[in-house]
Write a protein that holds these residues in place. Structure first.
Motif, short mmCIF file in Angstrom:
data_model
loop_
_atom_site.label_atom_id
_atom_site.label_comp_id
_atom_site.label_asym_id
_atom_site.label_seq_id
_atom_site.Cartn_x
_atom_site.Cartn_y
_atom_site.Cartn_z
N VAL A 8 16.25 82.67 -48.22
CA VAL A 8 16.76 81.80 -49.27
C VAL A 8 17.75 82.53 -50.18
O VAL A 8 18.68 81.93 -50.72
N GLU A 9 17.58 83.84 -50.32
CA GLU A 9 18.48 84.61 -51.17
C GLU A 9 19.90 84.65 -50.62
O GLU A 9 20.85 84.96 -51.35
N SER A 55 15.89 78.90 -58.57
CA SER A 55 14.63 79.53 -58.98
C SER A 55 14.05 80.43 -57.90
O SER A 55 13.27 81.34 -58.21
N ARG A 56 14.45 80.19 -56.65
CA ARG A 56 13.94 80.99 -55.54
C ARG A 56 14.89 82.11 -55.14
O ARG A 56 14.70 82.76 -54.12
N ALA A 202 11.17 75.36 -50.67
CA ALA A 202 9.89 75.59 -51.36
C ALA A 202 8.93 76.41 -50.52
O ALA A 202 8.11 77.17 -51.06
N SER A 204 9.84 78.70 -48.29
CA SER A 204 10.42 79.96 -47.82
C SER A 204 9.91 81.15 -48.62
O SER A 204 9.39 80.99 -49.72
#
Length: 204
Positions: A8-9, A55-56, A202, A204
């Motif tokens: 996700v980053e 947020s992730r 969500a 990940s």
């Protein structure tokens, strides 16, 4: 998030042209009565995904259509666009202006990139920005499906980004044009809903 294993980053929500001059009633298109309910609904529809992704550790990157001011401040408009949108005038989509900015519902975006053509990659710093952010996957939303969105997705494909088109996070001035455009993009990218990507981010 998918079988490709991209974290996700390294994922960005790429927001195409969701700007005040396109969507706000006081913007260039709003004043000219050039809008559609499907387009106006987009910011609030994609906002939860933008908030979750940020947020992730993911990115929210906005590409903003730009009319570069020339002599006397008159915008440099291509003949094609001038014919298509004769209402465009001095000050519309001007860099740094309120109209040029991403709509409030999606603020704050992490990076805004000026674009001067349909594709957000054409003669812009987008590819450089994505490299600096380490982005490999693009979740593409915005307007219009048959114009800036389609051109940007195709350019992302040839640059080997993992592009995912958000079917209900994009829109055109007619539902039929939107659906035809989505169908044409299916061979070159994954097509998913905002809700589906919310689940994947969500988890990940």
């Amino acid at each position: 998030m998918s079988t490709t294993g991209i974290p996700v980053e390294r994922t960005a929500l790429l927001v195409c042209d969701l700007q005040n001059d396109f969507l706000h009633p006081n913007g260039a298109y709003g004043r000219a009565g050039q809008t559609a309910p499907e387009i106006l609904a987009l910011p609030e529809r994609v906002k939860p995904l933008a908030d979750l992704l940020r947020s992730r550790g993911g990115w929210v990157i906005s590409t903003n259509f730009t009319l570069v001011p020339g002599r006397g401040g008159e915008p440099m408009i291509s003949p094609h666009l001038k014919t298509l949108r004769p209402f465009l005038a001095k000050g519309d989509f001007k860099p740094g202006s309120w109209g040029h900015r991403t709509v409030d519902a999606l603020q704050p975006v992490d990076v805004e990139v000026e674009k001067v053509a349909y594709s957000a990659f054409y003669m812009s710093r987008l590819e450089w920005v994505l490299a600096k952010c380490g982005v490999e996957r693009l979740l593409v939303c915005g307007i219009v499906t048959n114009g800036g969105v389609a051109s940007t997705v195709r350019d992302a494909h040839v640059r080997e980004f993992d592009a995912i088109l958000l079917e209900d996070g994009t829109a055109a001035f007619s539902r039929e044009v939107h659906e035809v455009s989505v169908a044409a993009l299916r061979p070159i990218c994954r097509v998913a809903t905002v809700a589906r990507m919310m689940v994947e981010v969500a988890s990940s």
